[in-house]
Design an enzyme around this catalytic site. Structure first.
Site, short mmCIF file in Angstrom:
data_model
loop_
_atom_site.label_atom_id
_atom_site.label_comp_id
_atom_site.label_asym_id
_atom_site.label_seq_id
_atom_site.Cartn_x
_atom_site.Cartn_y
_atom_site.Cartn_z
N CYS A 21 -8.43 -46.11 1.77
CA CYS A 21 -8.00 -45.33 2.94
C CYS A 21 -7.21 -46.18 3.93
O CYS A 21 -6.29 -45.68 4.58
CB CYS A 21 -9.21 -44.72 3.64
SG CYS A 21 -10.07 -43.48 2.65
N GLU A 45 -14.24 -39.56 8.37
CA GLU A 45 -13.31 -40.64 8.05
C GLU A 45 -12.43 -40.13 6.93
O GLU A 45 -12.87 -40.00 5.79
CB GLU A 45 -14.05 -41.91 7.65
CG GLU A 45 -13.18 -43.16 7.64
CD GLU A 45 -12.75 -43.56 6.25
OE1 GLU A 45 -11.59 -43.26 5.88
OE2 GLU A 45 -13.56 -44.14 5.52
#
Length: 490
Positions: free
Chosen positions: A269, A235
């Protein structure tokens, strides 16, 4: 032998929060050895017993919510309220993983088809063994626990290497687990710098690595994993887009956009970094966004930039954006280390670093578009593809735009809402990484599928898997396949 240590610092004050060991490759190997044995014990407990113990772990974390949030605040600088929200989301995900692992992963019968009429087929998902988790500093509880919880629920042991900026949080998560599961070291934390993470990724006994961090670092971790063909779920970063359609609720869109961009000082993010607004509502949206941004203050509503080196990236992006575009709120003077005040810039060229590269700070670029179709094209013209947002009152139109957005997840008339739904998978495409955590996909990510086919009886007149097979057997097979599959669909 003297233990080499490093300090974790409060980024807002520079004060030492704690000192932790720089664990070397030998220490990592020892942790993995212990984890291998613990993994066998944890697997043999069975799904029901693991469920009970993980729910106990959930209760322990809940009981320590306030002091854990305070530790997150000290190591990251984020407000305690934001740390509480992060931990609450962690608790809900841990609860879902514990309660659903048996159902998602357990053995089940699957259809065999007419050709396999004499067979019984089953499918189940078995644990991998030892899973290594390399976590980030921006959400030091929620993000790594999105892998840790699901890996544990799937029957694996975990060795966790937290960021060197938030080692205390990582150590505390493992300590709390031992209160619920004292028998074996099923969940361990190793602390250190990059070398510690490299040792974990390079250990051939680690059967999967779950990594969260920058795209550049992910490539280095993948290279270490490649030596042993160790699979990885990555990720990475994002440059998430926010689309405001012509029929959007403008005040609600501006409010969500601002929070998505500025919360956690933009160090998210899936935070909002690029905004595309359809022409009809551009002016009212910008007035609303600017007015709201002027009420938000760094150091009060959000914390400092946790990683000092990121300030250079943020400063460079702001300088380029205001040179090529038009500053609406803030500018170069907004960078006052360790804080960055809100920055909104419009009309920034799409090929600028401020639009193409992840900023990871409390900044937004805004662009006017002819329509939602152009907004979608611009949103998708990015190497990243983690999350995104669409605001529109037309639910069908919003759903279509959300589906077409090149991202792992999209929120509609909300922001980052998908991360709070435990049953939804989380992950990206392109430079944002691959693989999924959370949900059923997240549980399966930390397993290996096991297929078993058992012959219940011999198929009369059709012995196909034998050298004694005759021509008649093959003819019967051809006739069967022709009946089943030979008719073309018009």
């Amino acid at each position: 032998m003297t233990t080499v240590t490093f300090d974790s610092l409060n980024p807002a004050t520079g004060q030492v929060v704690g000192s932790h060991a720089k664990q070397d490759a030998q220490a990592v190997r020892e942790a993995v050895t212990l984890a291998e044995e613990a993994a066998r014990w944890w697997d043999e407990l069975g799904a029901a017993e693991r469920r009970r113990r993980l729910l106990d772990y959930k209760a322990v974390i809940t009981g320590q919510l306030r002091p854990l949030a305070e530790l997150v605040h000290q190591e990251t600088g984020k407000p305690v309220d934001d740390a509480v929200l992060e931990i609450v989301l962690t608790i809900t995900h841990l609860d879902w993983a514990a309660r659903n692992a048996g159902k998602v992963l357990g053995r089940r019968r699957v259809a065999t088809g007419l050709v396999g009429l004499n067979l019984q087929a089953t499918l189940e998902y078995l644990p991998l063994g030892v899973v290594g988790v390399i976590g980030p500093w921006n959400y030091p509880v929620f993000t790594p626990m999105g892998s840790i919880s699901y890996a544990l629920a799937a029957g694996n042991a975990v060795v966790f290497k937290p960021s060197e900026l938030t080692p205390g949080v990582g150590v505390r998560l493992a300590e709390l687990f031992r209160e619920a599961v004292p028998e074996r070291p099923v969940f361990q934390t190793v602390t250190g710098l990059g070398e510690t993470g490299a040792a974990l990724a390079g250990d051939p006994r680690v059967k999967k690595i779950a990594f969260t961090g920058s795209t550049a670092t992910a490539k280095r971790v993948m290279a270490a994993c490649a030596e042993n063909l160790t699979p990885i779920v990555a990720e990475c970063g994002g440059k998430d887009a926010f689309i405001v359609d012509a029929d959007a609720d403008v005040p609600a869109a501006a409010d969500a956009c601002l929070w998505g961009a500025l919360s956690n000082a933009g160090q998210t993010c899936v935070g909002v970094e690029r905004v595309y607004v359809v022409d009809q509502v551009y002016e009212p949206f910008m007035r609303e966004l600017k007015a709201r941004a002027e009420q938000v203050r760094a150091g009060e509503h959000y914390g400092p930039i946790t990683m000092p080196a990121q300030l250079d990236v943020i400063r460079r992006h702001i300088d380029e954006a205001v040179t090529s575009g038009k500053a609406v709120t803030g500018g170069p003077e907004s960078v006052r280390a360790p804080y960055v005040d809100p920055v909104i810039v419009e009309d920034v060229p799409e090929d600028s670093a401020a639009v193409r590269e992840e900023t990871f700070g409390p900044t937004i670029t805004v662009r006017r578009t002819r329509d939602a179709h152009e907004a979608l094209e611009l949103a998708n013209a990015s190497a990243y593809g983690l999350g995104g947002t669409v605001f529109s009152r037309d639910t069908r139109r919003a759903a279509r735009l959300a589906r077409l957005m090149r991202s792992g997840a999209t929120a509609v008339n909300s922001v980052i809402s998908f991360a709070g739904v435990p049953s939804l998978p989380f992950g990206g495409v392109g430079d944002s990484g691959f693989g999924r955590i959370h949900g059923a996909d997240g549980l399966r990510e930390f397993t290996r599928p096991k297929a078993v086919a058992r012959q219940r009886f011999a198929m009369p007149g059709m012995n196909l898997t034998s050298f004694s097979r005759g021509a008649d057997d093959l003819e019967r097979l051809i006739r069967m396949v022709t009946i089943l599959h030979g008719r073309r669909k018009r």
